[in-house]
Enzyme design. Structure first.
Site, PDB file in Angstrom:
ATOM      1  N   LYS A 190       0.857  -1.171   0.000  1.00 22.71           N
ATOM      2  CA  LYS A 190       0.000   0.000   0.000  1.00 22.71           C
ATOM      3  C   LYS A 190       0.894   1.222   0.000  1.00 22.71           C
ATOM      4  O   LYS A 190       2.040   1.194   0.445  1.00 22.71           O
ATOM      5  CB  LYS A 190      -0.950   0.011   1.195  1.00 22.71           C
ATOM      6  CG  LYS A 190      -0.306   0.139   2.574  1.00 22.71           C
ATOM      7  CD  LYS A 190       0.089   1.528   3.028  1.00 22.71           C
ATOM      8  CE  LYS A 190      -1.083   2.477   3.032  1.00 22.71           C
ATOM      9  NZ  LYS A 190      -0.622   3.841   3.526  1.00 22.71           N
ATOM     10  N   THR A 201       8.741   4.017   3.305  1.00 18.01           N
ATOM     11  CA  THR A 201       7.734   5.055   3.169  1.00 18.01           C
ATOM     12  C   THR A 201       6.406   4.506   2.686  1.00 18.01           C
ATOM     13  O   THR A 201       5.624   5.215   2.091  1.00 18.01           O
ATOM     14  CB  THR A 201       8.236   6.120   2.191  1.00 18.01           C
ATOM     15  OG1 THR A 201       8.706   5.469   1.011  1.00 18.01           O
ATOM     16  CG2 THR A 201       9.351   6.909   2.785  1.00 18.01           C
ATOM     17  N   GLU A 287      -1.122  10.275  -4.590  1.00 18.90           N
ATOM     18  CA  GLU A 287      -2.403  10.946  -4.349  1.00 18.90           C
ATOM     19  C   GLU A 287      -2.648  12.028  -5.407  1.00 18.90           C
ATOM     20  O   GLU A 287      -1.885  12.981  -5.526  1.00 18.90           O
ATOM     21  CB  GLU A 287      -2.409  11.547  -2.936  1.00 18.90           C
ATOM     22  CG  GLU A 287      -2.463  10.460  -1.879  1.00 18.90           C
ATOM     23  CD  GLU A 287      -2.103  10.949  -0.490  1.00 18.90           C
ATOM     24  OE1 GLU A 287      -2.420  10.225   0.464  1.00 18.90           O
ATOM     25  OE2 GLU A 287      -1.519  12.034  -0.363  1.00 18.90           O
TER      26      GLU A 287
END
Length: 414
Positions: A190, A201, A287
């Site tokens: 993920k 990270t 994102e």
């Protein structure tokens, strides 16, 4: 995804499974459920090995680390083995003091008790909002459902349970023949924001049925992590919680595979392919991202220097925004090369946007701006930087920076 398969075709001994997962290797099951940490989404996942597996981990370089990292490091330190991994999303269990540590140990104990395995064979992982305690009653209720659910083996549910702001699940698996035995390596991950080089990270879980001792497994993971997960950047933020875990349970029944084995590099290449695939999937899912950006740097004295420059370019917000706007502003690329912190001769610099060469010998070239702009309209944008000084090469991956990134992170807790 096609890029990953094209790479694998060049490694003839690797077979990529289009429907592969973290449970492709023998002896692993995985699943996920909704326990109530989040409103509707699955928020509790697990991976389980039929037998104790040799284990290796690489962890975030952020000096503020979540409570689960300490517990997982403690687990691996005892015997170098794991048999189960429990993961929750929604709350990171970071900056939660002594109570957070107690909750992470409680998760480990309840999980391992349910599976009837040694307590230190359990790893604990959390991801989500920092500074909020876990709702342990809900977590423990979810853990109590695992023994019944574990028989179903639903890796897709695990992949969904570990997500936060991700827009898609991430998985990959490869197989290879070593010593007459079929070896499988599978992975799930993920990550879409708070992603920046220098491990770790994001969350990544890799399994294999190869028979590999702990010390060599850890060395392979560290080597491959430096070349893959450490070479991605979304936004320049390094998370407090994230890690890569690698389990090897030996159920392929191959002869012991060490760094001195004649086919050791075959195993490492398989591991590298899995990690690179997951790293690229994370970078593409940045994102608000609309493009995967790949930077290929060559012609330097060694690979480390080349990777450092590639990471400098991919981490530049000015490069990211220019690519989002499909503006072939090569000056931003050159600028990020210059502040990478590596000694170089700018007179040897060549830069290309896809096949369109824009700089040669440190000087601008006349080029077709329309063709360069067209290259930036592609979903996968590749930038080439060459110094013509040596054989060192390095790649890095990231994404464009969009208006949507600001919207997502401005409302993360709401």
């Amino acid at each position: 995804m096609s890029t990953f398969y094209e790479v694998a075709e060049k490694l003839e001994h690797l077979h990529v499974l289009e429907t592969g997962s973290v449970t492709t290797p023998k002896g692993y099951t995985a699943g996920g459920l909704h326990c109530g940490i989040r409103f509707k989404q699955k928020d509790l996942g697990w991976v389980y090995s039929e037998v104790p597996a040799e284990a290796a981990g690489v962890y975030t370089t952020n000096l503020i680390k979540g409570a689960p990292l300490h517990v997982t490091q403690d687990s691996i330190a005892q015997e170098g083995k794991l048999q189960g991994i429990i993961v929750n999303s929604g709350k990171a269990n970071t900056c939660t003091g002594e109570q957070g540590i107690q909750d992470a140990y409680e998760m480990r104990k309840n999980f391992t008790d349910m599976l009837n395995i040694k307590e230190h064979y359990g790893a604990v992982v959390s991801t989500g909002v920092i500074g909020e305690l876990l709702p342990m009653e809900k977590v423990n209720s979810g853990i109590s459902q695992i023994p019944a659910a574990i028989k179903k083996n639903e890796p897709n549910h695990f992949e969904k349970a570990i997500l936060t702001t991700d827009t898609f699940t991430k998985n990959v698996a490869v197989q290879m023949n070593i010593g007459g035995k079929t070896i499988s390596i599978g992975g799930a991950a993920k990550g879409s924001g708070m992603i920046h080089p220098n491990m770790a990270t994001m969350l990544s879980f890799i399994t294999t049925d190869a028979n590999v001792p702990h010390s060599d497994l850890h060395a392979a993971l560290k080597e491959v992590t430096d070349e893959t997960f450490n070479c991605i950047s979304v936004d320049g933020d390094t998370s407090t919680n994230d890690m890569v875990l690698l389990l090897a349970n030996g159920l392929a029944q191959n002869d012991l595979l060490t760094k001195d084995h004649l086919e050791w590099q075959t195993f490492v290449e398989g591991l590298r392919f899995v990690c690179e695939s997951l790293a690229k999937q994370i970078a593409r899912d940045g994102e608000g991202a609309t493009k995967l950006i790949e930077v290929q740097v060559s012609g330097l004295e060694d690979d480390h220097v080349a990777r450092q420059i590639a990471k400098s370019i991919i981490s530049s917000n000015l490069v990211k925004t220019a690519i989002h706007g499909e503006d072939p502003n090569w000056g931003r690329i050159v600028c990020s090369v210059g502040y990478s912190g590596t000694p170089l001769n700018p007179d040897d610099l060549t830069v290309s946007i896809g096949p369109v060469k824009v700089v040669e010998n440190g000087l601008p070239l006349p080029y077709d701006e329309g063709k360069a702009t067209q290259e930036l309209k592609e979903e996968h944008v590749t930038l080439f930087v060459d110094f013509n000084q040596g054989v060192g090469r390095g790649n890095a991956w990231g994404c464009d920076l969009s208006y949507e990134y600001v919207r997502i992170n401005a409302s993360y807790r709401t």
